[in-house]
Write a protein that holds these residues in place. Structure first.
Motif: not given
Ligand code: MG
Ligand code: FE
Length: 168
Positions: A59-64, A117-118, A123-129
């Protein structure tokens, strides 16, 4: 941050390939395990977690990105199948599988720490979670496997000495 974003996406893709590989490896192991129910049950639980981790990364990939290069995944999966099958030809596959799984979880821990860390830098706070949650699951699995090393080795030795099937 263009370079960082490129690295980030490459690492998310690598992590997705890693999780797909994890599912293949663990499924192969579960399919053959007969005499180590504790390990089998925990592996089954972690396969379910791992499938969710892989979906989240996708999902993260598809968002980018619109174009999907999932070639690496195919290679990773082929390698995992080879690893899973190689267990068939050794007399101590449970021990080798346990050691390989322990190692694999630590690779996953490292991957998520790099991603966290990346993601923070970007500032990818959703992905960080998402990564923090997966990291906790990998750490829990690594801790479980660490605790299994001595008891499983003991059980393996006892079964061998009693002429019982020990390898799986
Ligand atoms: Mg994982
Ligand atoms: Fe894992």
């Amino acid at each position: 941050m263009e370079k960082t974003r490129e690295n980030y996406l490459a690492w998310v893709r690598d992590a997705h390939a890693m999780e797909e590989q994890a599912v293949t490896m663990m499924t192969g192991m579960i399919g053959r395990l007969e005499n180590y129910p504790t390990l089998r049950e925990r592996l089954q639980q972690h396969v379910a977690e791992t499938e969710q981790q892989a979906d989240a990364l996708k999902s993260i990939l598809e968002g980018h990105e619109t174009e999907n290069s999932m070639l690496k995944d195919t290679i990773g999966m082929a390698m995992a199948k080879g690893q899973a099958l190689s267990g068939l030809f050794v007399s101590d596959e449970i021990i080798k599988g346990l050691m390989a799984s322990y190692t694999f979880e630590h690779m996953e821990i490292a991957a998520y720490r790099v991603l966290i860390k990346t993601a923070q830098k970007l500032g990818e706070t959703e992905a960080e979670r998402v990564f923090v949650k997966s990291l906790a699951q990998e750490q829990a699995m690594a801790d479980f496997l660490a605790d299994q090393l001595e008891p499983t080795t003991g059980a393996f030795i006892a079964r061998e000495e009693a002429d019982l099937t020990a390898k799986r």
